[in-house]
Design a protein around this motif. Structure first.
Motif, PDB file in Angstrom:
ATOM      1  N   LEU A 265       9.369  56.509 -30.219  1.00 54.15           N
ATOM      2  CA  LEU A 265       9.880  55.951 -31.472  1.00 54.15           C
ATOM      3  C   LEU A 265       8.873  55.017 -32.138  1.00 54.15           C
ATOM      4  N   ILE A 266       8.083  54.316 -31.322  1.00 51.83           N
ATOM      5  CA  ILE A 266       7.144  53.340 -31.877  1.00 51.83           C
ATOM      6  C   ILE A 266       6.052  54.023 -32.704  1.00 51.83           C
ATOM      7  N   PRO A 267       5.315  55.028 -32.151  1.00 50.73           N
ATOM      8  CA  PRO A 267       4.312  55.697 -32.999  1.00 50.73           C
ATOM      9  C   PRO A 267       4.933  56.397 -34.204  1.00 50.73           C
ATOM     10  N   ILE A 268       6.168  56.925 -34.041  1.00 50.47           N
ATOM     11  CA  ILE A 268       6.834  57.557 -35.182  1.00 50.47           C
ATOM     12  C   ILE A 268       7.043  56.531 -36.296  1.00 50.47           C
ATOM     13  N   LEU A 269       7.477  55.329 -35.932  1.00 43.69           N
ATOM     14  CA  LEU A 269       7.699  54.270 -36.918  1.00 43.69           C
ATOM     15  C   LEU A 269       6.389  53.848 -37.576  1.00 43.69           C
ATOM     16  N   ILE A 270       5.318  53.755 -36.788  1.00 41.97           N
ATOM     17  CA  ILE A 270       4.013  53.359 -37.337  1.00 41.97           C
ATOM     18  C   ILE A 270       3.508  54.391 -38.339  1.00 41.97           C
ATOM     19  N   VAL A 271       3.597  55.673 -37.972  1.00 38.78           N
ATOM     20  CA  VAL A 271       3.180  56.744 -38.892  1.00 38.78           C
ATOM     21  C   VAL A 271       4.032  56.709 -40.148  1.00 38.78           C
ATOM     22  N   TRP A 272       5.304  56.486 -39.958  1.00 39.22           N
ATOM     23  CA  TRP A 272       6.252  56.376 -41.068  1.00 39.22           C
ATOM     24  C   TRP A 272       5.791  55.317 -42.064  1.00 39.22           C
ATOM     25  N   ILE A 273       5.464  54.127 -41.557  1.00 40.71           N
ATOM     26  CA  ILE A 273       5.044  53.014 -42.417  1.00 40.71           C
ATOM     27  C   ILE A 273       3.735  53.346 -43.131  1.00 40.71           C
ATOM     28  N   SER A 340      14.339  57.009 -51.094  1.00 37.84           N
ATOM     29  CA  SER A 340      15.453  57.850 -50.655  1.00 37.84           C
ATOM     30  C   SER A 340      15.034  58.770 -49.522  1.00 37.84           C
ATOM     31  N   ILE A 341      13.813  59.302 -49.633  1.00 42.66           N
ATOM     32  CA  ILE A 341      13.321  60.214 -48.588  1.00 42.66           C
ATOM     33  C   ILE A 341      13.126  59.474 -47.275  1.00 42.66           C
ATOM     34  N   THR A 342      12.614  58.259 -47.355  1.00 36.58           N
ATOM     35  CA  THR A 342      12.272  57.507 -46.137  1.00 36.58           C
ATOM     36  C   THR A 342      13.276  56.405 -45.853  1.00 36.58           C
ATOM     37  N   SER A 343      14.501  56.556 -46.340  1.00 38.73           N
ATOM     38  CA  SER A 343      15.483  55.490 -46.191  1.00 38.73           C
ATOM     39  C   SER A 343      16.141  55.530 -44.830  1.00 38.73           C
ATOM     40  N   HIS A 344      17.182  54.685 -44.670  1.00 39.25           N
ATOM     41  CA  HIS A 344      17.874  54.580 -43.391  1.00 39.25           C
ATOM     42  C   HIS A 344      18.595  55.865 -43.019  1.00 39.25           C
ATOM     43  N   ASN A 345      18.848  56.759 -43.992  1.00 38.13           N
ATOM     44  CA  ASN A 345      19.479  58.040 -43.655  1.00 38.13           C
ATOM     45  C   ASN A 345      18.608  58.839 -42.702  1.00 38.13           C
ATOM     46  N   LEU A 346      17.285  58.801 -42.964  1.00 42.53           N
ATOM     47  CA  LEU A 346      16.365  59.498 -42.075  1.00 42.53           C
ATOM     48  C   LEU A 346      16.340  58.823 -40.707  1.00 42.53           C
ATOM     49  N   ASN A 348      18.867  57.375 -39.297  1.00 44.58           N
ATOM     50  CA  ASN A 348      20.088  57.815 -38.609  1.00 44.58           C
ATOM     51  C   ASN A 348      19.933  59.224 -38.049  1.00 44.58           C
ATOM     52  N   VAL A 349      19.246  60.090 -38.781  1.00 44.08           N
ATOM     53  CA  VAL A 349      19.008  61.448 -38.280  1.00 44.08           C
ATOM     54  C   VAL A 349      18.179  61.398 -37.004  1.00 44.08           C
ATOM     55  N   VAL A 350      17.099  60.607 -37.023  1.00 45.42           N
ATOM     56  CA  VAL A 350      16.251  60.467 -35.834  1.00 45.42           C
ATOM     57  C   VAL A 350      17.063  59.928 -34.660  1.00 45.42           C
ATOM     58  N   ARG A 351      17.897  58.913 -34.923  1.00 46.13           N
ATOM     59  CA  ARG A 351      18.717  58.321 -33.861  1.00 46.13           C
ATOM     60  C   ARG A 351      19.674  59.347 -33.260  1.00 46.13           C
ATOM     61  N   ASN A 352      20.372  60.087 -34.104  1.00 47.13           N
ATOM     62  CA  ASN A 352      21.352  61.052 -33.609  1.00 47.13           C
ATOM     63  C   ASN A 352      20.692  62.187 -32.839  1.00 47.13           C
ATOM     64  N   VAL A 353      19.526  62.637 -33.321  1.00 48.23           N
ATOM     65  CA  VAL A 353      18.784  63.672 -32.583  1.00 48.23           C
ATOM     66  C   VAL A 353      18.373  63.148 -31.214  1.00 48.23           C
ATOM     67  N   LEU A 354      17.935  61.901 -31.173  1.00 43.01           N
ATOM     68  CA  LEU A 354      17.539  61.299 -29.895  1.00 43.01           C
ATOM     69  C   LEU A 354      18.722  61.247 -28.933  1.00 43.01           C
ATOM     70  N   PHE A 355      19.888  60.853 -29.427  1.00 43.29           N
ATOM     71  CA  PHE A 355      21.079  60.791 -28.567  1.00 43.29           C
ATOM     72  C   PHE A 355      21.440  62.169 -28.018  1.00 43.29           C
ATOM     73  N   LEU A 356      21.371  63.194 -28.866  1.00 39.37           N
ATOM     74  CA  LEU A 356      21.704  64.553 -28.415  1.00 39.37           C
ATOM     75  C   LEU A 356      20.742  65.028 -27.332  1.00 39.37           C
ATOM     76  N   ARG A 385      21.375  48.924 -31.388  1.00 42.61           N
ATOM     77  CA  ARG A 385      20.852  47.606 -31.747  1.00 42.61           C
ATOM     78  C   ARG A 385      19.398  47.702 -32.201  1.00 42.61           C
ATOM     79  N   MET A 386      18.622  48.607 -31.594  1.00 47.67           N
ATOM     80  CA  MET A 386      17.222  48.735 -31.967  1.00 47.67           C
ATOM     81  C   MET A 386      17.069  49.452 -33.307  1.00 47.67           C
ATOM     82  N   PHE A 387      17.942  50.423 -33.580  1.00 54.70           N
ATOM     83  CA  PHE A 387      17.826  51.133 -34.843  1.00 54.70           C
ATOM     84  C   PHE A 387      18.238  50.261 -36.024  1.00 54.70           C
TER      85      PHE A 387
END
Length: 676
Positions: A265-273, A340-346, A348-356, A385-387
Motif C-alpha cells: 500500500l505504501i509504494p502504491i500511495l507514493i506513486v499515486w501522489i 474525482s479520478i484520484t479521490s477517496h472512491n478509488l 475505497n476500491v483499493v481497500r475492498n479489493v485488499l479485504f477480498l 483506521r489506516m485508510f
C-alpha cells in the motif's frame, strides 16, 4: 517542493515548540486509539469465542465454573495452575449456525463444516476428505448464558477500558488539533505580515508592471491557500504518516503475514501522489494566475467605473471578464476531474479489493487455523483506521498543489529586491538641489531625460514646464529616488542622494500630486498620516496656512469628519487642499508641487498661491505646471522638450527670448482671452 518547501519549513520552525507539543499529543492519541483493536481482539477471542475452547469437568463449584446438568465445568484457560488435565474429563461447546451445542466428549479438531441432524453433530474436513460424528445436546438460552456468565466481569472491564481509550484519544486529538491549527494561523499571520511589509519596501517601478489586484491576490488569496497547507494538508500528512507507521507496527505485532501482505500500500500511495502532482501542478499554476487576473480586473473596474459607464464600455468589460473567468472555469473543471479520478472512491476500491484478497488467501486456506476471528477483526479495524488517513491525504493533494503554487508566487514577490527601512533621522537639510549631467530611461536606451543640469538654491522656487512626456515628472521621481539614475549625479546640500537611505532622504521632502490620494479615516488623519510627531495643533496650522481650515471646520465633525475610500465624498479641490496641508504639516525642506493646481478652481488656486508666498521662505520649491500663469513669480523656469532642458531663466528673461516658453505663454494667454 525544493526551495519553496524549505522556506515553508523555516516559517513553521518559528513555532516549533507548539508544533512539537501538538505532535506529541498526536502520538499519544494514536497510541491510545490503536490499543483499542487489541482490546477488542481479546474480547472476541478470549471472552466471546473462547466458549469453544475445551472445558473440563471438576468435582465442585469454583471460580469461573459453570453448572450444567448437575455437573461443574471449567474452561481450560480458567483452570487453577498445576491442574492435571489428563485426569479430568474434557467436553466441548460448539456453535453451529446460530445455535450452540454441548458435546460430552473431547473433540481434537473442530475445524471444518459443521452440521447437526437428529442430535448428531457432523464435522466435515474438506481438506482431509474425512468427517466425524458426535452426540450433541442443544443449549437453550439460560444454559448458554451460564457458560458465558463467568466472562461478563472481564467483558465489562475490557469494554470500560476500550471506552476510556476512546475518550483519552479524543482528548489528545482535540489538543493536538487546536495547537496545530493555532500554530498554522500564527505562521500565516507572520507570513502575511512579512509579505505586506515587503510590499512597502518594494520600489515604485515594481508596481509599474504589476496590477494592484494581483498584489492583493498574493497577500490575501495565496497566503490563505498556504494557511490551508499548514492547517489541512500538513495536519493530514503528519497524522496519516504517524497513523500508518503505528498501524503497521501494530499489524506486525498482531500477525506479521498480514502486515507483509499490506506493505505494498505504501509504494502504491507514493506513486499515486507523484502522478497526481504531475498533472495538478500545471493546472494550479493557471488557476492561481487567472484568479489574480480576475482580482486585478475587478479592482480596475471598480476604480474606473465612472469612465466605463460614461463611455458605455460595460459590455466590453463584461466580455473580457467572462473570457478570463471561462479560462479559470475550464482549469477548475480539469482539477475537478483529476480529483474525482484520484479521490477517496478509488481508495475505497483499493481497500475492498485488499479485504477480498486477504479473506480468499488467508481464511480459505489452512492458515485459517491460526488466524482467529479476533485477529481478522483487529486487522480489518486497523486497515479501516489506516485508510481513513489515506483518504485524508488523497483529499488534501489538491490543496497541497494549490498551496505549493501559491507559496511560489508569494516567495517570488518576497524575493524582489526591496529597500530596507532605515531607522533614525536625518537633520533637516537646507534644500540646495543639483542635477549634473543626469540621464534616465525607464526602459533600456529609451531615455526620457538627457543631460539634465539644474541648480536650485535654498529657498528658491523652480518651475518645470513643457509638453506632456517632456520629462518633468521624471525629474521629480529621481529627486525622490522613486527611481535611480545610473548616469550623472543628483545632490542635496552637496551630498549624493544615492548615499542617503531613501526613507531618510524623503524625511524632509513633501509632495503634492495632481491626483491626490486620500486614505480611509478622517481629514486630520489624512494630514498627519497618524504620525505621532504631527500634533493636532500642527494639523490645524497647516490647514490655516493653506486657507482651508474654515472650509473643513464647517463640516459635521470638523477636521475629524470621516474620509471614505480615496476621498470620494470630497471635490477635487478639497482633496487637493488636504494633500497640500499634508505636505506642509511635515515642514519639508524641499516641496514638490506636481500639477498641484491643475484640478483646482481659480478661487482655490488663489488661496494656495497666497499661502505659498509665505510658506516658500526657507524652503526649496519645485513646481510642475501646465498653467504658466501660476509660475510667473518662480525664481527659475526650466523649459523641457523631449527630455532635455532647452530654455531656462525667469519669466521676463524667457519672454524676451521669445522661444518655446514665449510661444506656450502666448498660446495659453490667447486661449484665456478667447474663453473670456
Amino acid at each position: 517542493m525544493g526551495q519553496t518547501g524549505k522556506r515553508l519549513f523555516q516559517y513553521a520552525m518559528q513555532y516549533k515548540k507548539t508544533i512539537a507539543i501538538a505532535l506529541i499529543l498526536l502520538i499519544l492519541s494514536i497510541c491510545a486509539e490503536l490499543v483499542g483493536p487489541f482490546v477488542a481482539k481479546r474480547m472476541i477471542d478470549q471472552n466471546i469465542l473462547g466458549i469453544e475452547k475445551t472445558w473440563y469437568e471438576v468435582n465442585e463449584a469454583a471460580d469461573y465454573s459453570v453448572a450444567y446438568q448437575g455437573k461443574h465445568y471449567v474452561r481450560e484457560d480458567r483452570l487453577e495452575a498445576g491442574a492435571d488435565t489428563a485426569q479430568l474429563k474434557a467436553v466441548r461447546v460448539l456453535q453451529v449456525e446460530r445455535a450452540y451445542y454441548f458435546i460430552d466428549e473431547n473433540i481434537s479438531e473442530a475445524a471444518g463444516k459443521r452440521q447437526v441432524l437428529d442430535g448428531m453433530l457432523t464435522i466435515t474436513n474438506t481438506a482431509a476428505g474425512e468427517s466425524k460424528q458426535y452426540a450433541a445436546q442443544k443449549l437453550n438460552a439460560s444454559q448458554l448464558f451460564q457458560f458465558y456468565k463467568p466472562e461478563f466481569p472481564e467483558l465489562l472491564q475490557l469494554a470500560g477500558i476500550y471506552m476510556a481509550l476512546l475518550v483519552v484519544a479524543a482528548l489528545f486529538a482535540y489538543g493536538q488539533r487546536i495547537m496545530l491549527q493555532t500554530s498554522a494561523n500564527r505562521i500565516v499571520r507572520k507570513m502575511r505580515n512579512d509579505v505586506y511589509a515587503h510590499t512597502q519596501r518594494l520600489p515604485i517601478n515594481y508596481y509599474d508592471n504589476l496590477a494592484a489586484g494581483q498584489v492583493v491576490s498574493r497577500i490575501t488569496n495565496d497566503t490563505e491557500a498556504i494557511r490551508e497547507l499548514y492547517v489541512g494538508v500538513l495536519a493530514n500528512f503528519f497524522t496519516g504518516a504517524l497513523y500508518m507507521a503505528a498501524i503497521f507496527t501494530a499489524l506486525f505485532i498482531l500477525d506479521y503475514r498480514l502486515a507483509l501482505f499490506s506493505l505494498p500500500l505504501i509504494p502504491i500511495l507514493i506513486v499515486w501522489i507523484i502522478v497526481y502532482r504531475k498533472y495538478a501542478a500545471s493546472y494550479n499554476r493557471v488557476i492561481r494566475a487567472k484568479l489574480s487576473e480576475i482580482n486585478a480586473m475587478i479592482n480596475e473596474s471598480i476604480q474606473g467605473m465612472p469612465i466605463i459607464q460614461a463611455f458605455r464600455r460595460q459590455r466590453k468589460m463584461t466580455a473580457e471578464f467572462e473570457e478570463i473567468n471561462e479560462q479559470y472555469f475550464k482549469h477548475q473543471n480539469k482539477m475537478l476531474n483529476l480529483n474525482s479520478i484520484t479521490s477517496h472512491n478509488l481508495v475505497n476500491v483499493v481497500r475492498n479489493v485488499l479485504f477480498l484478497v486477504v479473506i480468499w488467501v488467508f481464511w480459505g486456506s489452512s492458515l485459517s487455523t491460526v488466524l482467529t476471528v479476533g485477529i481478522l477483526y483487529a486487522y480489518i479495524d486497523y486497515m479501516n483506521r489506516m485508510f481513513a488517513p489515506i483518504v485524508g491525504i488523497v483529499n488534501q493533494l489538491s490543496n497541497l498543489e494549490t498551496a505549493r503554487v501559491s507559496a511560489e508566487r508569494v516567495f517570488k514577490l518576497m524575493d524582489e529586491d526591496g529597500i530596507e527601512v532605515a531607522t533614525g533621522s536625518l537633520p533637516r537639510y537646507k534644500g540646495e538641489v543639483k542635477f549634473e549631467k543626469v540621464y534616465f530611461a525607464y526602459k533600456d536606451d529609451e531615455y526620457v531625460l538627457k543631460n539634465i543640469n539644474l541648480h536650485a538654491r535654498q529657498g528658491e522656487t523652480v518651475a518645470l514646464v513643457g509638453h506632456t512626456g517632456s520629462g518633468k515628472s521624471s525629474i521629480m521621481n529621481l529627486l525622490f529616488r522613486f527611481y535611480d539614475s545610473p548616469n550623472g549625479v543628483i545632490s542635496v546640500d552637496g551630498r549624493d542622494i544615492r548615499d542617503i537611505p531613501k526613507q531618510l532622504l524623503r524625511q524632509h521632502m513633501g509632495i503634492v500630486l495632481q491626483d491626490p490620494f486620500l486614505f480611509t479615516g478622517t481629514i486630520a488623519s489624512n494630514i498627519s498620516l497618524d504620525n505621532p510627531a504631527i500634533t493636532h495643533e500642527m494639523v490645524v496650522k497647516a490647514l490655516k496656512d493653506v486657507g482651508a481650515y474654515e472650509m473643513f471646520n464647517q463640516l459635521p465633525g470638523g477636521i475629524d469628519a470621516p474620509v471614505l475610500e480615496k476621498g470620494s465624498t470630497f471635490s477635487a479641490g478639497q482633496r487637493q487642499l488636504i494633500s497640500f496641508a499634508r505636505a506642509l504639516a511635515y515642514n519639508p525642506a524641499i516641496l514638490i508641487l506636481d500639477e498641484a493646481t491643475a484640478s483646482i478652481d481659480t478661487e482655490t488656486e488663489a488661496i494656495i498661491q497666497s499661502a505659498l508666498e509665505v510658506l516658500k521662505q526657507g524652503r526649496t520649491t519645485f513646481v510642475i505646471a501646465h498653467r504658466l500663469s501660476t509660475i510667473r513669480a518662480a525664481d527659475q523656469i526650466l523649459v523641457l522638450d523631449r527630455g532635455a532642458i532647452v530654455e531656462r531663466g525667469n519669466h521676463e528673461q524667457l519672454m524676451e527670448l521669445q522661444g518655446k516658453y514665449y510661444a506656450m505663454y502666448q498660446l495659453q494667454l490667447g486661449a484665456a482671452v478667447q474663453t473670456a
